[in-house]
Scaffold this motif. Structure first.
Motif, PDB file in Angstrom:
ATOM      1  N   GLY A  62      51.547 -34.285  51.520  1.00  0.00           N
ATOM      2  CA  GLY A  62      51.461 -35.608  52.119  1.00  0.00           C
ATOM      3  C   GLY A  62      52.572 -36.544  51.708  1.00  0.00           C
ATOM      4  O   GLY A  62      52.423 -37.765  51.753  1.00  0.00           O
ATOM      5  N   VAL A  63      53.721 -35.995  51.319  1.00  0.00           N
ATOM      6  CA  VAL A  63      54.834 -36.822  50.862  1.00  0.00           C
ATOM      7  C   VAL A  63      55.425 -37.579  52.049  1.00  0.00           C
ATOM      8  O   VAL A  63      55.578 -37.033  53.142  1.00  0.00           O
ATOM      9  N   GLU A  64      55.761 -38.849  51.829  1.00  0.00           N
ATOM     10  CA  GLU A  64      56.346 -39.632  52.910  1.00  0.00           C
ATOM     11  C   GLU A  64      57.703 -39.050  53.292  1.00  0.00           C
ATOM     12  O   GLU A  64      58.408 -38.451  52.462  1.00  0.00           O
ATOM     13  N   PRO A  65      58.106 -39.204  54.564  1.00  0.00           N
ATOM     14  CA  PRO A  65      59.305 -38.511  55.057  1.00  0.00           C
ATOM     15  C   PRO A  65      60.569 -38.797  54.261  1.00  0.00           C
ATOM     16  O   PRO A  65      61.355 -37.883  53.996  1.00  0.00           O
ATOM     17  N   ARG A  66      60.809 -40.049  53.865  1.00  0.00           N
ATOM     18  CA  ARG A  66      62.050 -40.346  53.160  1.00  0.00           C
ATOM     19  C   ARG A  66      62.105 -39.634  51.819  1.00  0.00           C
ATOM     20  O   ARG A  66      63.144 -39.064  51.442  1.00  0.00           O
ATOM     21  N   GLN A  67      60.995 -39.638  51.081  1.00  0.00           N
ATOM     22  CA  GLN A  67      60.959 -38.932  49.813  1.00  0.00           C
ATOM     23  C   GLN A  67      61.172 -37.440  50.020  1.00  0.00           C
ATOM     24  O   GLN A  67      61.874 -36.783  49.244  1.00  0.00           O
ATOM     25  N   ARG A  68      60.576 -36.900  51.073  1.00  0.00           N
ATOM     26  CA  ARG A  68      60.753 -35.484  51.361  1.00  0.00           C
ATOM     27  C   ARG A  68      62.222 -35.172  51.634  1.00  0.00           C
ATOM     28  O   ARG A  68      62.761 -34.159  51.153  1.00  0.00           O
ATOM     29  N   GLN A  69      62.904 -36.016  52.399  1.00  0.00           N
ATOM     30  CA  GLN A  69      64.307 -35.776  52.698  1.00  0.00           C
ATOM     31  C   GLN A  69      65.170 -35.817  51.443  1.00  0.00           C
ATOM     32  O   GLN A  69      66.121 -35.033  51.298  1.00  0.00           O
ATOM     33  N   LEU A  70      64.854 -36.731  50.532  1.00  0.00           N
ATOM     34  CA  LEU A  70      65.607 -36.801  49.281  1.00  0.00           C
ATOM     35  C   LEU A  70      65.423 -35.529  48.453  1.00  0.00           C
ATOM     36  O   LEU A  70      66.378 -35.025  47.845  1.00  0.00           O
ATOM     37  N   VAL A  71      64.200 -35.012  48.427  1.00  0.00           N
ATOM     38  CA  VAL A  71      63.938 -33.776  47.693  1.00  0.00           C
ATOM     39  C   VAL A  71      64.689 -32.619  48.349  1.00  0.00           C
ATOM     40  O   VAL A  71      65.322 -31.797  47.659  1.00  0.00           O
ATOM     41  N   GLU A  72      64.644 -32.529  49.662  1.00  0.00           N
ATOM     42  CA  GLU A  72      65.341 -31.455  50.363  1.00  0.00           C
ATOM     43  C   GLU A  72      66.843 -31.535  50.119  1.00  0.00           C
ATOM     44  O   GLU A  72      67.518 -30.504  49.953  1.00  0.00           O
ATOM     45  N   LEU A  73      67.384 -32.750  50.099  1.00  0.00           N
ATOM     46  CA  LEU A  73      68.815 -32.934  49.849  1.00  0.00           C
ATOM     47  C   LEU A  73      69.189 -32.409  48.469  1.00  0.00           C
ATOM     48  O   LEU A  73      70.152 -31.640  48.317  1.00  0.00           O
ATOM     49  N   ALA A  74      68.440 -32.814  47.447  1.00  0.00           N
ATOM     50  CA  ALA A  74      68.759 -32.399  46.082  1.00  0.00           C
ATOM     51  C   ALA A  74      68.621 -30.893  45.918  1.00  0.00           C
ATOM     52  O   ALA A  74      69.494 -30.225  45.334  1.00  0.00           O
ATOM     53  N   ALA A  75      67.527 -30.328  46.425  1.00  0.00           N
ATOM     54  CA  ALA A  75      67.323 -28.888  46.293  1.00  0.00           C
ATOM     55  C   ALA A  75      68.398 -28.114  47.042  1.00  0.00           C
ATOM     56  O   ALA A  75      68.905 -27.094  46.550  1.00  0.00           O
ATOM     57  N   GLY A  76      68.769 -28.584  48.229  1.00  0.00           N
ATOM     58  CA  GLY A  76      69.806 -27.907  49.000  1.00  0.00           C
ATOM     59  C   GLY A  76      71.138 -27.881  48.287  1.00  0.00           C
ATOM     60  O   GLY A  76      71.850 -26.866  48.297  1.00  0.00           O
ATOM     61  N   GLU A  77      71.498 -29.004  47.635  1.00  0.00           N
ATOM     62  CA  GLU A  77      72.748 -29.039  46.878  1.00  0.00           C
ATOM     63  C   GLU A  77      72.733 -28.012  45.748  1.00  0.00           C
ATOM     64  O   GLU A  77      73.719 -27.314  45.501  1.00  0.00           O
ATOM     65  N   VAL A 106      55.027 -37.028  39.447  1.00  0.00           N
ATOM     66  CA  VAL A 106      56.442 -36.646  39.414  1.00  0.00           C
ATOM     67  C   VAL A 106      56.576 -35.197  39.865  1.00  0.00           C
ATOM     68  O   VAL A 106      55.882 -34.312  39.351  1.00  0.00           O
ATOM     69  N   LEU A 107      57.459 -34.968  40.821  1.00  0.00           N
ATOM     70  CA  LEU A 107      57.740 -33.617  41.292  1.00  0.00           C
ATOM     71  C   LEU A 107      58.838 -33.012  40.435  1.00  0.00           C
ATOM     72  O   LEU A 107      59.880 -33.627  40.197  1.00  0.00           O
ATOM     73  N   LEU A 158      57.136 -39.035  43.466  1.00  0.00           N
ATOM     74  CA  LEU A 158      56.829 -38.999  44.886  1.00  0.00           C
ATOM     75  C   LEU A 158      55.836 -40.087  45.266  1.00  0.00           C
ATOM     76  O   LEU A 158      55.103 -40.624  44.437  1.00  0.00           O
ATOM     77  N   HIS A 159      55.820 -40.396  46.556  1.00  0.00           N
ATOM     78  CA  HIS A 159      54.907 -41.404  47.095  1.00  0.00           C
ATOM     79  C   HIS A 159      54.301 -40.865  48.378  1.00  0.00           C
ATOM     80  O   HIS A 159      54.917 -40.069  49.094  1.00  0.00           O
ATOM     81  N   ARG A 160      53.111 -41.324  48.652  1.00  0.00           N
ATOM     82  CA  ARG A 160      52.474 -41.034  49.932  1.00  0.00           C
ATOM     83  C   ARG A 160      52.401 -42.312  50.738  1.00  0.00           C
ATOM     84  O   ARG A 160      52.255 -43.398  50.180  1.00  0.00           O
ATOM     85  N   PRO A 161      52.480 -42.231  52.064  1.00  0.00           N
ATOM     86  CA  PRO A 161      52.324 -43.451  52.870  1.00  0.00           C
ATOM     87  C   PRO A 161      50.920 -44.015  52.720  1.00  0.00           C
ATOM     88  O   PRO A 161      49.948 -43.281  52.574  1.00  0.00           O
ATOM     89  N   VAL A 162      50.805 -45.334  52.724  1.00  0.00           N
ATOM     90  CA  VAL A 162      49.533 -46.022  52.547  1.00  0.00           C
ATOM     91  C   VAL A 162      49.173 -46.743  53.835  1.00  0.00           C
ATOM     92  O   VAL A 162      50.003 -47.451  54.415  1.00  0.00           O
ATOM     93  N   ALA A 163      47.945 -46.573  54.297  1.00  0.00           N
ATOM     94  CA  ALA A 163      47.439 -47.279  55.473  1.00  0.00           C
ATOM     95  C   ALA A 163      46.723 -48.538  55.007  1.00  0.00           C
ATOM     96  O   ALA A 163      45.721 -48.470  54.306  1.00  0.00           O
ATOM     97  N   PHE A 164      47.232 -49.708  55.388  1.00  0.00           N
ATOM     98  CA  PHE A 164      46.644 -50.962  54.941  1.00  0.00           C
ATOM     99  C   PHE A 164      45.549 -51.449  55.878  1.00  0.00           C
ATOM    100  O   PHE A 164      44.710 -52.239  55.495  1.00  0.00           O
ATOM    101  N   ASP A 165      45.552 -51.032  57.122  1.00  0.00           N
ATOM    102  CA  ASP A 165      44.568 -51.479  58.098  1.00  0.00           C
ATOM    103  C   ASP A 165      43.816 -50.258  58.592  1.00  0.00           C
ATOM    104  O   ASP A 165      44.293 -49.511  59.432  1.00  0.00           O
ATOM    105  N   ALA A 166      42.609 -50.070  58.067  1.00  0.00           N
ATOM    106  CA  ALA A 166      41.842 -48.868  58.412  1.00  0.00           C
ATOM    107  C   ALA A 166      41.440 -48.856  59.875  1.00  0.00           C
ATOM    108  O   ALA A 166      41.203 -47.801  60.454  1.00  0.00           O
ATOM    109  N   GLY A 167      41.339 -50.041  60.494  1.00  0.00           N
ATOM    110  CA  GLY A 167      40.912 -50.083  61.885  1.00  0.00           C
ATOM    111  C   GLY A 167      42.035 -49.925  62.879  1.00  0.00           C
ATOM    112  O   GLY A 167      41.790 -49.776  64.074  1.00  0.00           O
ATOM    113  N   ALA A 168      43.272 -49.991  62.423  1.00  0.00           N
ATOM    114  CA  ALA A 168      44.405 -49.891  63.332  1.00  0.00           C
ATOM    115  C   ALA A 168      44.656 -48.441  63.716  1.00  0.00           C
ATOM    116  O   ALA A 168      44.376 -47.531  62.938  1.00  0.00           O
ATOM    117  N   PRO A 169      45.179 -48.210  64.897  1.00  0.00           N
ATOM    118  CA  PRO A 169      45.492 -46.828  65.286  1.00  0.00           C
ATOM    119  C   PRO A 169      46.583 -46.266  64.399  1.00  0.00           C
ATOM    120  O   PRO A 169      47.454 -46.991  63.905  1.00  0.00           O
TER     121      PRO A 169
END
Length: 285
Positions: A62-77, A106-107, A158-169
């Motif tokens: 459930g890692v947020e996309p930006r954090q995932r991209q940073l991990v992929e970048l570092a591992a790829g290097e 921490v990953l 790492l961070h996961r995205p947080v939903a602040f409005d449970a009623g919002a789509p």
């Protein structure tokens, strides 16, 4: 957990007008995510093969996309370094990628080989950005080199995205980055615009160089290279951008990357001039 919070909030409101804030906190014990264990032959396609499985594992966390991209970048290097330097590009040997998410969020990743470690040059010039790219935006990097091989250890909270409005789509899922580099050219107001998507790594970087130079030969200058959707932007890709800037000059090529993109973070790390996707060059605002 989400359902418990929604029901509790409705019960507190009681169906009437809400006169004060309502805060509900719920916690759920979840099983620890399984560790990651991957092995690939030390060939040029290794970064792509390992990144696909690493991405699936990170998405399962459930890692947020930006954090995932940073991990992929570092591992790829780290994987590219093992393929190119540990085994001298011979295609022999393997690269191991392991990962584990610690209790503190921490990953920890480790990229290992059984080849030889080459110390970075004291004055690397335009080369040797790999270690810096691995640590972009706060990542920690540690190299352990022995006679038996080299292990590059990477750590990032790492961070996961947080939903602040449970009623919002639920927001739409972000578009999935392509696994292979691709680009398209179009006419712009000031000259040709080349939009680049996907991983700009060693395999596709020479082709991008030739495309930029081709547009420069057959179109009006400057050539605008739009990199906002380029992820990961590896050090080999940075070197190509350095090359075209040296050949065409700052008036012949413009690098564009949205401030929020991973490409912008890497370009700024390499001190390359860039413009925001809808603004003046970075540092001129």
């Amino acid at each position: 957990v989400q359902r418990v919070c929604e029901r509790a909030a409705r019960a507190v409101r009681g169906g009437g007008p809400q006169v004060d804030d309502v805060t509900v906190l719920a916690a759920q014990r979840r099983p620890a995510p399984p560790p990651l264990r991957l092995v690939a032959p030390a060939v040029p396609s290794a970064p792509l093969v390992l990144r696909r499985d690493l991405r699936a594992w990170l998405e399962g966390l459930g890692v947020e996309p930006r954090q995932r991209q940073l991990v992929e970048l570092a591992a790829g290097e780290a994987v590219v370094n093992a393929v190119e330097h540990a085994y001298g590009g011979s295609g022999t040997g393997t690269v191991q990628l392991s990962g584990q998410l610690a209790d503190d969020g921490v990953l920890h990743l480790a990229v290992s080989d059984r080849g030889r470690w080459r110390e970075p040059a004291a004055l690397p010039g335009d080369r040797g950005r790999g270690l810096a790219v691995m640590g972009v935006e706060g990542g920690r990097v540690q190299v352990e080199a022995t006679d038996a091989g080299t292990t590059v250890r990477l750590a990032r909270r790492l961070h996961r995205p947080v939903a602040f409005d449970a009623g919002a789509p639920a927001p739409p899922a972000p578009a999935r980055e392509p696994d292979e580099l691709r680009w398209s050219a179009a006419a712009g107001e000031a000259g040709p615009v080349l939009r680049v998507e996907g991983p700009l790594e060693a395999g596709g970087a020479p082709g991008l160089r030739e495309e930029v130079l081709r547009l420069a030969r057959h179109g009006s200058l400057p050539v605008t290279v739009e990199l906002s959707a380029t992820a990961p932007l590896a050090s080999a890709g940075v070197q190509v951008l350095v090359d075209v800037l040296e050949r065409l000059g700052p008036d012949g090529v413009r690098l564009v990357a949205a401030d929020s993109s991973i490409a912008a973070a890497v370009l700024d790390l390499a001190s390359l001039p860039r413009r925001d996707a809808a603004g003046p060059p970075a540092g001129e605002r």
